[in-house]
Design a protein around this motif. Structure first.
Motif: not given
Length: 112
Positions: A6-10, A17-19, A30-34
């Motif tokens: 699941e890919l989300k925007k914070s 993302f979460n598995l 995951s970590e936070m991505y830019e």
């Protein structure tokens, strides 16, 4: 339900993302991505590295709770688990990531 990413925007416009296992439980975060592209690369890295048991770090928090990390080939952490009640539960979590991550579908919630 099959396992999925699941890919989300914070709230601060970063991507995470979460598995999720087939039972809907989060087994890796995951970590936070830019950028969205970086997060998608992170998902691909999890898919690629998950089958390799040597990429998993089996760790304990300060309170003794077991958890694990998954590292890429360059040694960078690409995901971390929740805290587990015991080492046996943590190891089952690792096994779940190894089994499900390579073929997990992507649920991209950032394009809605």
């Amino acid at each position: 339900m099959a396992a999925k990413f699941e890919l989300k925007k914070s709230k601060n416009d970063k991507f995470v993302f979460n598995l999720l296992a087939s039972n809907g439980q989060i087994i890796l975060t995951s970590e936070m991505y830019e950028s969205r592209a970086s997060a998608l690369n992170g998902i691909e890295s999890v898919r690629k590295n998950a089958p390799d048991d040597g990429r998993f770090g089996r760790l304990s928090a300060k309170d003794g709770s077991p958890y694990f990390t998954l590292k890429a080939g360059n040694g960078q952490v690409i995901g971390q688990s929740q805290m587990y009640s015991g080492a046996k539960a943590r190891d089952a979590g690792i096994e779940s990531v190894q089994t499900h991550a390579p073929q997990a579908a992507l649920d991209d919630q950032t394009t809605a």
